[in-house]
Design a protein around this motif. Structure first.
Motif, PDB file in Angstrom:
ATOM      1  N   VAL A 158       0.811  -1.212   0.000  1.00 49.74           N
ATOM      2  CA  VAL A 158       0.000   0.000   0.000  1.00 49.74           C
ATOM      3  C   VAL A 158       0.845   1.264   0.000  1.00 49.74           C
ATOM      4  O   VAL A 158       0.545   2.226  -0.693  1.00 49.74           O
ATOM      5  CB  VAL A 158      -0.959  -0.009   1.213  1.00 49.74           C
ATOM      6  CG1 VAL A 158      -1.754   1.268   1.261  1.00 49.74           C
ATOM      7  CG2 VAL A 158      -1.892  -1.200   1.116  1.00 49.74           C
TER       8      VAL A 158
ATOM      9  N   PRO B  31      -5.791  10.463  -5.147  1.00 49.55           N
ATOM     10  CA  PRO B  31      -7.090   9.838  -5.388  1.00 49.55           C
ATOM     11  C   PRO B  31      -7.424   8.821  -4.306  1.00 49.55           C
ATOM     12  O   PRO B  31      -6.552   8.424  -3.531  1.00 49.55           O
ATOM     13  CB  PRO B  31      -6.910   9.156  -6.744  1.00 49.55           C
ATOM     14  CG  PRO B  31      -5.448   8.978  -6.903  1.00 49.55           C
ATOM     15  CD  PRO B  31      -4.785  10.072  -6.141  1.00 49.55           C
ATOM     16  N   SER B  32      -8.671   8.405  -4.252  1.00 52.23           N
ATOM     17  CA  SER B  32      -9.126   7.461  -3.236  1.00 52.23           C
ATOM     18  C   SER B  32      -8.325   6.165  -3.313  1.00 52.23           C
ATOM     19  O   SER B  32      -8.065   5.659  -4.394  1.00 52.23           O
ATOM     20  CB  SER B  32     -10.611   7.189  -3.460  1.00 52.23           C
ATOM     21  OG  SER B  32     -11.085   6.388  -2.425  1.00 52.23           O
TER      22      SER B  32
ATOM     23  N   CYS C  87      -5.187   5.697  -2.414  1.00 56.19           N
ATOM     24  CA  CYS C  87      -3.760   5.819  -2.714  1.00 56.19           C
ATOM     25  C   CYS C  87      -2.903   5.642  -1.465  1.00 56.19           C
ATOM     26  O   CYS C  87      -1.688   5.604  -1.561  1.00 56.19           O
ATOM     27  CB  CYS C  87      -3.466   7.166  -3.370  1.00 56.19           C
ATOM     28  SG  CYS C  87      -3.674   8.536  -2.229  1.00 56.19           S
ATOM     29  N   GLY C  88      -3.514   5.557  -0.288  1.00 50.18           N
ATOM     30  CA  GLY C  88      -2.733   5.291   0.915  1.00 50.18           C
ATOM     31  C   GLY C  88      -2.543   6.503   1.820  1.00 50.18           C
ATOM     32  O   GLY C  88      -1.729   6.461   2.732  1.00 50.18           O
ATOM     33  N   LYS C  89      -3.304   7.567   1.604  1.00 52.46           N
ATOM     34  CA  LYS C  89      -3.154   8.765   2.425  1.00 52.46           C
ATOM     35  C   LYS C  89      -3.478   8.469   3.887  1.00 52.46           C
ATOM     36  O   LYS C  89      -2.695   8.798   4.774  1.00 52.46           O
ATOM     37  CB  LYS C  89      -4.116   9.868   1.943  1.00 52.46           C
ATOM     38  CG  LYS C  89      -4.070  10.160   0.469  1.00 52.46           C
ATOM     39  CD  LYS C  89      -5.108  11.196   0.085  1.00 52.46           C
ATOM     40  CE  LYS C  89      -6.553  10.746   0.222  1.00 52.46           C
ATOM     41  NZ  LYS C  89      -6.984   9.816  -0.818  1.00 52.46           N
ATOM     42  N   SER C  90      -4.647   7.861   4.094  1.00 54.38           N
ATOM     43  CA  SER C  90      -5.047   7.584   5.482  1.00 54.38           C
ATOM     44  C   SER C  90      -4.050   6.661   6.145  1.00 54.38           C
ATOM     45  O   SER C  90      -3.687   6.852   7.305  1.00 54.38           O
ATOM     46  CB  SER C  90      -6.425   6.935   5.521  1.00 54.38           C
ATOM     47  OG  SER C  90      -7.376   7.786   4.975  1.00 54.38           O
TER      48      SER C  90
ATOM     49  N   GLU D 207      -9.237  13.874   6.258  1.00 58.59           N
ATOM     50  CA  GLU D 207     -10.429  14.340   5.545  1.00 58.59           C
ATOM     51  C   GLU D 207     -11.485  14.885   6.497  1.00 58.59           C
ATOM     52  O   GLU D 207     -12.623  14.413   6.510  1.00 58.59           O
ATOM     53  CB  GLU D 207     -11.044  13.200   4.719  1.00 58.59           C
ATOM     54  CG  GLU D 207     -10.014  12.520   3.855  1.00 58.59           C
ATOM     55  CD  GLU D 207     -10.607  11.928   2.598  1.00 58.59           C
ATOM     56  OE1 GLU D 207     -11.726  12.323   2.229  1.00 58.59           O
ATOM     57  OE2 GLU D 207      -9.940  11.095   1.979  1.00 58.59           O
TER      58      GLU D 207
ATOM     59  N   HIS E  46      -8.750  14.320  -0.464  1.00 55.79           N
ATOM     60  CA  HIS E  46      -8.653  13.927  -1.870  1.00 55.79           C
ATOM     61  C   HIS E  46      -9.091  15.081  -2.770  1.00 55.79           C
ATOM     62  O   HIS E  46      -9.194  14.947  -3.968  1.00 55.79           O
ATOM     63  CB  HIS E  46      -9.493  12.683  -2.144  1.00 55.79           C
ATOM     64  CG  HIS E  46     -10.954  12.874  -1.866  1.00 55.79           C
ATOM     65  ND1 HIS E  46     -11.560  12.385  -0.734  1.00 55.79           N
ATOM     66  CD2 HIS E  46     -11.899  13.539  -2.533  1.00 55.79           C
ATOM     67  CE1 HIS E  46     -12.824  12.741  -0.727  1.00 55.79           C
ATOM     68  NE2 HIS E  46     -13.065  13.440  -1.811  1.00 55.79           N
TER      69      HIS E  46
HETATM   70  N1  LIG Z   1      -6.803  -2.733   7.257  1.00 57.15           N
HETATM   71  C1  LIG Z   1      -6.604  -2.911   5.937  1.00 57.15           C
HETATM   72  N2  LIG Z   1      -6.473  -4.154   5.424  1.00 57.15           N
HETATM   73  C2  LIG Z   1      -6.259  -4.344   4.118  1.00 57.15           C
HETATM   74  N3  LIG Z   1      -6.158  -3.364   3.220  1.00 57.15           N
HETATM   75  C3  LIG Z   1      -6.287  -2.108   3.649  1.00 57.15           C
HETATM   76  C4  LIG Z   1      -6.524  -1.811   5.027  1.00 57.15           C
HETATM   77  N4  LIG Z   1      -6.614  -0.475   5.163  1.00 57.15           N
HETATM   78  C5  LIG Z   1      -6.427   0.042   3.924  1.00 57.15           C
HETATM   79  N5  LIG Z   1      -6.235  -0.924   3.015  1.00 57.15           N
HETATM   80  C6  LIG Z   1      -5.985  -0.733   1.590  1.00 57.15           C
HETATM   81  O1  LIG Z   1      -4.902   0.156   1.474  1.00 57.15           O
HETATM   82  C7  LIG Z   1      -5.110   1.055   0.425  1.00 57.15           C
HETATM   83  C8  LIG Z   1      -4.959   2.462   0.910  1.00 57.15           C
HETATM   84  O2  LIG Z   1      -5.958   2.743   1.844  1.00 57.15           O
HETATM   85  P1  LIG Z   1      -6.163   4.165   2.495  1.00 57.15           P
HETATM   86  O3  LIG Z   1      -7.289   4.070   3.440  1.00 57.15           O
HETATM   87  O4  LIG Z   1      -4.866   4.648   3.030  1.00 57.15           O
HETATM   88  O5  LIG Z   1      -6.588   5.043   1.236  1.00 57.15           O
HETATM   89  P2  LIG Z   1      -6.928   6.590   1.186  1.00 57.15           P
HETATM   90  O6  LIG Z   1      -5.918   7.188   0.326  1.00 57.15           O
HETATM   91  O7  LIG Z   1      -7.101   7.127   2.546  1.00 57.15           O
HETATM   92  O8  LIG Z   1      -8.303   6.571   0.423  1.00 57.15           O
HETATM   93  P3  LIG Z   1      -9.635   7.447   0.700  1.00 57.15           P
HETATM   94  O9  LIG Z   1      -9.424   8.747   0.051  1.00 57.15           O
HETATM   95  O10 LIG Z   1     -10.694   6.661   0.020  1.00 57.15           O
HETATM   96  O11 LIG Z   1      -9.822   7.537   2.172  1.00 57.15           O
HETATM   97  C9  LIG Z   1      -6.476   0.767  -0.153  1.00 57.15           C
HETATM   98  O12 LIG Z   1      -6.294   0.025  -1.344  1.00 57.15           O
HETATM   99  C10 LIG Z   1      -7.138  -0.078   0.892  1.00 57.15           C
HETATM  100  O13 LIG Z   1      -7.967  -1.018   0.278  1.00 57.15           O
END
Ligand SMILES: Nc1ncnc2c1ncn2[C@@H]1O[C@H](COP(=O)(O)OP(=O)(O)OP(=O)(O)O)[C@@H](O)[C@H]1O
Ligand SMILES: [Mg+2]
Lengths: 312, 356, 275
Positions: free
Chosen positions: B18, B37-38, B40-43, B159, B192
């Motif tokens: 990730v 974008p959604s 991408c691993g920000k959270s 967010e 995002h």
């Molecule tokens: N606990 C977990 N177990 C497995 N995969 C995870 C877990 N948490 C996140 N992921 C995966 O890691 C990737 C990044 O997740 P993350 O939540 O960091 O995205 P994000 O950038 O915050 O997206 P968003 O804008 O939708 O919040 C995603 O593909 C998600 O499916």
């Protein structure tokens, strides 16, 4: 001020796995104290006694004399050649199938009626639920006073109109019917409750779509609603069968397994072996066999619930 | 307050990789926005800074101390969650004082801190309400209040505005920005929404698939995007990309876009003869002119300040935002002239910016 | 369908369902009437609907026939069971709701099947062990047995409440500086408090209604109401009226329970098959 590298995977898969596992293990380490008391209970007063029961089933153990000899699986072998066991088993299956079938048919009809009803639903639902929730022993007594010879409500009604009432509890065939009715009285409300809740989970827009397509009420029930609550039906049927299979309180109070052995189910037989004849070894073996049968039912439940959990 | 450094960060969930080797340096007092974008691993990255997610590889330091193995409470950070995560059974006051209470601070101090935060956020009238008795914007403020009372070294926001309606979002955006100017606490803010990133950030980090695509100030990202992804992601409406071939003609390099359209290289870029390129122009950098792209107008959308023209050129959509173009009609044929000082050139194969 | 016909069909439906409900309640009403009838009315043919009620038997059962003592036993055993079972089951449920991995799903399904297994199989070793340890006819034996059969339910039920609390709440607490125990006691537990009451009441019902273990493990000192009423024999001339009075009284707390929990009956009884 920053760098951008995609970075080649320099890490071996083994290392990778262990990092993830380490994180999870750390989390579990913080939580295991919460599990400890319950785990101790599960081990010492649930699993250990169960193991002990299996151990006892390998002995010829008479509680009244205290004599105990190791006999291996002889108790099981005896069971399978014992006609009384086979009779109890077929009788139990007959009672279970009749009772659960009756409960399901009545339950579904009433649940659908409640679903269609637009007023007074809550009150009716609650009132008809009462028989399920009262203490089983008390429920059995209530029924006994309905079916009792001469003084029971049924007999006195029959007598009022000059009919001769059958011996509800004393005639072998009628006793079995009474036992089935007793189970149905207590558990149809449960069926109704679950099926009614299930019918209400069906997406109303699906039903509206079908109405617009010109489906009749009956077609909607059988073609849309029942298929969509099929997992709930499977669940409630297996759960009821397992419960009915091990059920004890009602028959104990109502007929005590009699007349003769007319209503002696496997559970009643186990009770009689253990606590009337004190043949602990043989009773334990019978208990283990019952467990295996019920586990077979349980695997059906686990499959349906597991699937539901996976889907959501 | 403290600087935050991330180096060589990697994270996997099972088999999915990730976060892939992320390095970010955030200076003390800076407001840094992670955008992408959604998915991408920000959270995930933010949660690793918070200590809510284990770090597989790499190092995170806060205020010069490596915090990899520290639980959240020893990192001196505060976090605002997307769904606020307010404690539903506590009043606003209790929500805000909970952390200080756990830290066994004296009552008087707790009261003072809560009062200060409530003053800043305008929450004084709501201190004895429960979260369920508050509007979305007020809940959002309580979540921030809970962070402020701690007076932490770093604020983390995941967010925080995405559950608010558009108007409130703009308002809260300004409030958070003002708050930062007042407190000067190092902040990492995940979103995002590129508008949010542009308007709030001192420094933007653009993430995609767990990799940092570019980082820099908002205007730097706007005027010198490192690749087509960043170029397309930052700015609204998005940049136009037109495929073409670089051709040397008469001593100067030209970009041949087909259909007889040929444009000079954008300022500061460089290409080899015959190289396949993408010519990028932001909609606001088009003008009506005599030479340029001959396009057909498909849709006209006046926004008041300017007029957005959705046009077709050689089978591509081209969007232009023109100042005074009240007379344009759909079906018109017009010529769009890109401002070559503000246009961009990218390699068609790698998507990287071509710099002289 | 026109409005008038809809009205008529609704009324017919209501009448049918009300008749069904009345039939279902007949045994309860019959017992209730028996408990307040003079024996001469109770044995009348045709059955008497109108009669002069008497509460003499209700009084006798509790004051002269020793049911007061059995009520005390039932109360002590049920309450002790609930306290032990719910407190440890709640902690376990919290841990399971916050853990991840295959093992957790396995444990949950194992609990589900444990809830269904034949109690008779457990009653035998419990009886033998209690005999060895001289625990027959003591409160602890009965409480331990009930805790054992209650645990799977308690955990399963509390788990369903805990998973409804978003993980972010725990994370917010962790960031606020709370340890595991503080998070549990000060944040998550107060949030699920309504669920805790529901679970406790269902556990109470299970313990209060339990018959088999009470039959096997209790004796003169610890006999609970279900065993007492089941054993209450015909040595008495007014046996019918007396046991009807006792049975009705045993049922009353359950009616109250049902009123209190009407919204949660499905959740408590269907093990998460329907929500
Ligand atoms: N606990 C977990 N177990 C497995 N995969 C995870 C877990 N948490 C996140 N992921 C995966 O890691 C990737 C990044 O997740 P993350 O939540 O960091 O995205 P994000 O950038 O915050 O997206 P968003 O804008 O939708 O919040 C995603 O593909 C998600 O499916
Ligand atoms: Mg996110």
């Amino acid at each position: 001020m920053q760098l951008t590298t995609a970075g080649q995977d320099a890490v071996t898969p083994a290392l990778r796995k262990s990092a993830a596992r380490r994180a999870r293990r750390a989390q579990h380490r913080r939580l295991w104290p919460f599990l400890l008391p319950s785990a101790l209970v599960a081990f010492f007063i649930l699993l250990y006694p169960l193991g002990y029961a299996f151990y006892l089933s390998l002995f010829n153990y008479y509680l009244d004399t205290g004599a105990s000899t190791f006999v291996g699986f002889a108790n099981y072998a005896d069971l399978f050649t014992d006609t009384r066991f086979w009779a109890a088993l077929t009788r139990t299956i007959g009672i279970v199938v009749a009772a659960v079938g009756l409960e399901f048919c009545v339950g579904l009809t009433v649940a659908y009626g409640l679903y269609r009803l637009t007023f007074g639903v809550r009150a009716l639902n609650l009132l008809m639920f009462l028989p399920h929730i009262i203490t089983p022993v008390v429920a059995a007594l209530f029924l006994k006073w309905i079916f009792a010879g001469r003084w029971g409500l049924l007999d006195s009604l029959f007598a009022t109109f000059g009919f001769f009432a059958p011996d509800w509890l004393g005639d072998p065939a009628w006793a079995r019917v009474t036992v089935v009715l007793a189970d149905a009285w207590q558990f149809t409300p449960f069926m109704i409750l679950v099926l009614f809740a299930g019918l209400n989970t069906v997406d109303p827009s699906q039903i509206e779509a079908a109405q617009i397509d010109g489906a009749s009420g009956r077609q909607i029930l059988f073609r849309i609603m029942l298929p969509s609550i099929a997992p709930i039906i499977a669940f409630v049927l297996t759960m009821r069968m397992m419960d009915a299979f091990r059920y004890f309180d009602t028959i104990y109070v109502l007929t005590g397994g009699g007349p003769g052995t007319a209503t002696e189910t496997v559970t009643m037989q186990t009770y009689a072996l253990a606590f009337r004849l004190f043949q602990i070894g043989k009773a334990s073996a019978l208990g283990v066999v019952t467990l295996l049968i019920v586990l077979a039912f349980a695997s059906i439940i686990v499959a349906t619930v597991g699937r539901r959990k996976g889907r959501t | 307050m403290a600087a935050v450094h991330l180096s060589g960060i990697n994270k996997r969930f099972g088999e999915t990789h990730v976060i892939r080797g992320v390095d970010i340096d955030i200076e003390d007092g800076m407001f840094c926005v992670l955008v992408g974008p959604s998915g991408c691993g920000k959270s995930t990255l933010l949660r690793m800074v918070a200590g809510l997610e284990a770090i597989d590889e790499g190092e995170i330091s806060i205020g010069g101390t490596v915090v990899n193995d520290r639980p959240p409470k020893q990192r001196d950070i505060a976090m605002v969650f997307q769904n606020y995560a307010l404690y539903p059974h506590m009043t606003v006051r209790e929500n805000m004082s909970f952390a200080l209470d756990l830290a066994k601070r004296p009552k008087a101090e707790i009261e003072k801190q809560v009062k200060r935060a409530a003053d800043i956020l305008g929450l004084v009238p709501y201190l004895d309400r429960y979260p369920r008795q508050l509007s979305g914007g007020q809940r959002q403020r309580v979540a921030m209040g809970r962070a402020i009372v701690r007076d932490p070294q770093v604020f983390l926001f995941d967010e925080p505005l995405s559950n608010l309606d558009a108007k409130l979002r703009v308002q809260m955006r300004t409030e958070i920005r003002e708050l930062h100017q007042r407190l000067r606490t190092t902040s990492i803010y995940v979103t995002h929404d590129q508008t949010e990133a542009m308007t709030m950030a001192d420094r933007i980090v653009v993430l995609k698939d767990g990799v940092v695509e570019q980082s820099g100030g908002p205007l730097e990202l706007y005027s010198r995007p490192a690749n087509t992804f960043v170029a397309g992601f930052i700015g609204s409406p998005s940049m136009n990309f037109m495929p073409g071939i670089a051709r040397a003609s008469g001593g100067t390099m030209q970009v041949d876009l087909g259909r007889g359209a040929s444009l000079p290289l954008p300022a500061g870029s460089r290409a080899d003869d015959g190289q396949a390129v993408l010519y990028g122009v932001r909609p606001e950098h088009f003008q009506l002119g005599a030479s340029g792209l001959a396009v057909e107008v498909v849709v006209v959308e006046p926004t008041g300040a300017d007029t957005q023209l959705y046009c077709r050129f050689d089978g591509h959509d081209v969007v232009a935002a023109i100042r005074d173009c009240a007379e344009c009609r759909s079906g018109d044929r017009i010529v769009l002239a890109p401002d070559s000082r503000r246009a961009h050139l990218f390699d068609a194969a790698s998507g990287l910016r071509l710099i002289a | 369908m026109n409005a008038g016909r809809f009205r008529t069909s609704q009324i017919l439906l209501f009448v049918a369902l009300a008749a069904f409900t009345a039939a279902m309640l007949t045994p309860v009403v019959w017992a209730l009437m028996t408990s307040v009838k003079q024996p001469i009315d109770a044995f009348a043919i045709p059955p008497k609907i109108v009669f002069e009620p008497t509460f003499e038997f209700h009084r006798q059962v509790w004051l002269e026939k020793g049911f007061g003592r059995f009520l005390l036993n039932s109360a002590v055993i049920s309450l002790a069971t609930v306290v032990v079972s719910v407190s440890i089951g709640t902690m376990a449920a919290y841990a399971l709701s916050r853990m991840s991995g295959k093992a957790v799903g396995g444990i949950m399904l194992a609990l589900l099947s444990l809830r269904m297994f034949p109690h008779m199989l457990l009653a035998i070793p419990f009886f033998i062990l209690a005999k060895y340890l001289n625990l027959i006819d003591t409160y602890p034996a009965m409480v331990l047995a009930l805790v054992a059969i209650n645990q799977p339910f308690t955990i399963w039920m509390m788990h369903s409440f805990f998973v409804d609390v978003p993980k972010e709440i725990d994370e917010a607490a962790a960031i606020d500086g709370a340890g595991e125990w503080q998070t549990f006691f000060r944040v998550v537990l107060p949030i699920v408090r309504p669920g805790l009451w529901v679970t406790a009441l269902f556990s109470l019902l299970l313990a209060y209604n339990e018959f088999l273990f009470a039959l096997v493990l209790t004796g003169p000192h610890t006999k609970t109401l279900p065993v007492a009423i089941a054993e209450y024999g015909g040595e008495d001339l007014n046996y019918w009226s007396l046991s009807a009075a006792a049975a009705i009284a045993i049922m009353i707390p359950i009616v109250l329970f049902m009123m209190a929990l009407q919204k949660h009956l499905v959740r408590g009884l269907a093990l998460g098959a329907v929500k």
